[in-house]
Scaffold this active site. Structure first.
Site, mmCIF file in Angstrom:
data_model
loop_
_atom_site.group_PDB
_atom_site.id
_atom_site.type_symbol
_atom_site.label_atom_id
_atom_site.label_comp_id
_atom_site.label_asym_id
_atom_site.label_seq_id
_atom_site.Cartn_x
_atom_site.Cartn_y
_atom_site.Cartn_z
ATOM 1 N N PHE A 124 20.822 16.898 59.292
ATOM 2 C CA PHE A 124 21.566 15.773 59.854
ATOM 3 C C PHE A 124 21.797 16.047 61.330
ATOM 4 C CE2 PHE A 124 25.373 13.484 61.157
ATOM 5 C CZ PHE A 124 25.035 12.202 60.780
ATOM 6 N N ASP B 262 21.030 22.992 66.302
ATOM 7 C CA ASP B 262 22.102 22.016 66.183
ATOM 8 C C ASP B 262 23.299 22.755 65.594
ATOM 9 O OD1 ASP B 262 23.930 20.103 65.475
ATOM 10 O OD2 ASP B 262 22.472 18.721 64.593
ATOM 11 N N LYS C 66 31.898 18.405 67.741
ATOM 12 C CA LYS C 66 32.938 18.525 66.717
ATOM 13 C C LYS C 66 34.081 19.464 67.139
ATOM 14 C CE LYS C 66 30.735 16.472 62.833
ATOM 15 N NZ LYS C 66 29.394 16.484 62.285
HETATM 16 C C1 LIG Z 1 28.306 15.546 62.856
HETATM 17 C C2 LIG Z 1 26.990 16.103 63.215
HETATM 18 C C3 LIG Z 1 26.178 15.485 64.195
HETATM 19 C C4 LIG Z 1 26.536 14.185 64.841
HETATM 20 O O1 LIG Z 1 27.715 14.259 65.600
HETATM 21 P P1 LIG Z 1 28.445 12.898 66.059
HETATM 22 O O2 LIG Z 1 29.583 13.399 66.904
HETATM 23 O O3 LIG Z 1 28.874 12.191 64.819
HETATM 24 O O4 LIG Z 1 27.466 12.109 66.827
HETATM 25 C C5 LIG Z 1 24.986 16.102 64.521
HETATM 26 N N1 LIG Z 1 24.609 17.244 63.941
HETATM 27 C C6 LIG Z 1 25.361 17.867 63.006
HETATM 28 C C7 LIG Z 1 24.899 19.155 62.404
HETATM 29 C C8 LIG Z 1 26.576 17.307 62.603
HETATM 30 O O5 LIG Z 1 27.305 17.906 61.663
#
Ligand SMILES: *Cc1c(COP(=O)(O)O)cnc(C)c1O
Length: 402
Positions: free
Chosen positions: A133, A218, A247
């Site tokens: 994701f 990521d 986050k």
């Molecule tokens: C939450 C998340 C995203 C996206 O972040 P947003 O602030 O919602 O755009 C991307 N990569 C990972 C691994 C995430 O957990």
């Protein structure tokens, strides 16, 4: 005038019937007088819990001074926060964003641009992994590759090649003359807390070095102390060239960052990328305040100590209720239970015991308490978990007896 509807909001979220008014630490208070033990942590965002006094003070102080100027000028706090991120990681350079998806967009653009200025304009493709994701923008849904997020939104953005999780042969086959980079979460968060083996990360590093590709992590969910290390890649010792963070870095204030080595960022010259809000003074004040706490001596050690207690307690629960819980997954305070019964059942049962947890893919329930959660709060959570799991076990045996 638009037709009247009950709710003016897009129907994109299936929300629980909880209206939160106030939070403090690990507790949430609703407008109808209920109090919940919050182990969703705003989905790994509230890294220091709700209304942390140091964060509140930093934001309030900045709010009285300056909110926004744009990146036409030097923005207070950007160089300080950038320097601290550089000193705490593999990186030499930082670009600030407002969200995780934007940090990923910057990471993707930085990788492609690196190849472009290195004499390889043909290299633009990025290898990604099933179950990933990376966000909800058009490029990041293509990177994540999940059909349910792509459906109905027109042609998938070109240039992402997805391979099965941990599949070495498929990975090797996916690397071609147009490949620019490999993008991976060191631990898949939304995908169900699936940890990538250290050996596989080493293989990725080796393949990137052999083929002139960039390794992109990521760490939007895993970063800034969540796994007990400042960034999760430290657990493996395998550093990337580019890393997306968000986050927890803002502790609840919208903030993201794209980190890179000087070499990987060499194509990002004046005018190539930009943002209106990214790196805004309010976000910088809060980001710096988060790092004051997370980078303080002994803080991450304490995270690892509490995480171990939590993990051991969860493992004991899984052992005692094999009819309900399949296994414990995760690292640090990014931890979860792979369920035998549907994960939504445990989330509902926990809510009856006034505790909140988040679902994840692969039938997992995620627990994301604040990094400064206290031992007593973990014990409180275990009491509620024990009760909820016992409820489910009871109804399992009743339904099999019937
Ligand atoms: C939450 C998340 C995203 C996206 O972040 P947003 O602030 O919602 O755009 C991307 N990569 C990972 C691994 C995430 O957990």
């Amino acid at each position: 005038m638009a037709e009247f509807h009950d709710n003016p909001l897009f129907a994109t979220f299936a929300r629980a019937d909880i209206r939160v008014e106030r939070g403090e630490g690990v507790w949430l208070h609703t407008s109808d007088g209920r109090t919940f033990l919050d182990f969703t942590g705003g989905i790994a965002v509230n890294s220091l819990g709700h209304a942390h006094p140091h964060l509140v003070a930093a934001l309030t102080e900045q709010a009285g001074k300056l909110w926004h100027t744009s990146n036409l000028f030097h923005v207070p706090g950007q160089e300080t926060l950038g320097q601290r991120l550089v000193e705490a990681s593999f990186a030499d350079k930082v670009f600030f964003t407002n969200s995780g998806a934007e940090a990923l967009e910057c990471a993707i653009k930085t990788a492609r641009r690196y190849q472009y200025v290195s004499g390889h304009p043909e290299r633009f493709r990025i290898v990604t992994f099933e179950g990933a994701f990376h966000g909800r923008t058009l490029a990041t849904i293509a990177a994540g590759g999940q059909a349910k997020y792509l459906e109905g939104f027109g042609p998938k953005v070109e240039g992402f090649d997805q391979v099965p999780f941990g599949d070495e042969a498929a990975l090797r086959a996916a690397i071609g003359p147009e490949t620019a980079a490999i993008l991976i979460e060191p631990i898949q968060g939304e995908g169900g807390i699936r940890t990538v083996e250290t050996g596989f990360l080493k293989l990725l590093r080796q393949l990137c070095d052999e083929h002139g590709l960039l390794l992109v992590y990521d760490e939007v969910q895993t970063g800034v102390g969540r796994t007990g290390r400042f960034y999760a890649y430290e657990n493996s010792g395998v550093a990337p060239d580019i890393l997306a963070s968000a986050k927890g870095i803002g502790g609840g204030f919208p903030l993201g960052a794209c980190l890179a080595t000087a070499e990987a960022a060499k194509g990002m010259t004046p005018g190539t990328h930009g943002t209106t809000f990214g790196g805004n003074p309010l976000a910088m004040a809060v980001g710096n305040a988060v790092l004051d706490v997370v980078l303080a001596d002994g803080f991450l050690e304490e995270v690892r100590r509490n995480a171990l207690l939590f993990k051991q307690s969860l493992a004991s629960l899984a052992d005692r209720y094999p009819d309900v819980v399949a296994e414990v997954r995760g690292e640090g305070l990014l931890i979860g239970l792979k369920m035998v019964v549907p994960n939504t059942q445990l989330i509902e049962a926990l809510r009856k015991h006034a505790m909140l947890a988040a679902p994840a893919g692969d039938n997992v329930v995620r627990f994301l308490p604040p990094l400064n959660v206290k031992e007593a709060e973990i014990r409180e959570a275990m009491g509620r978990l024990e009760a909820a799991v016992a409820d489910l076990s009871q109804s399992q045996s009743e339904s099999s007896a019937a």
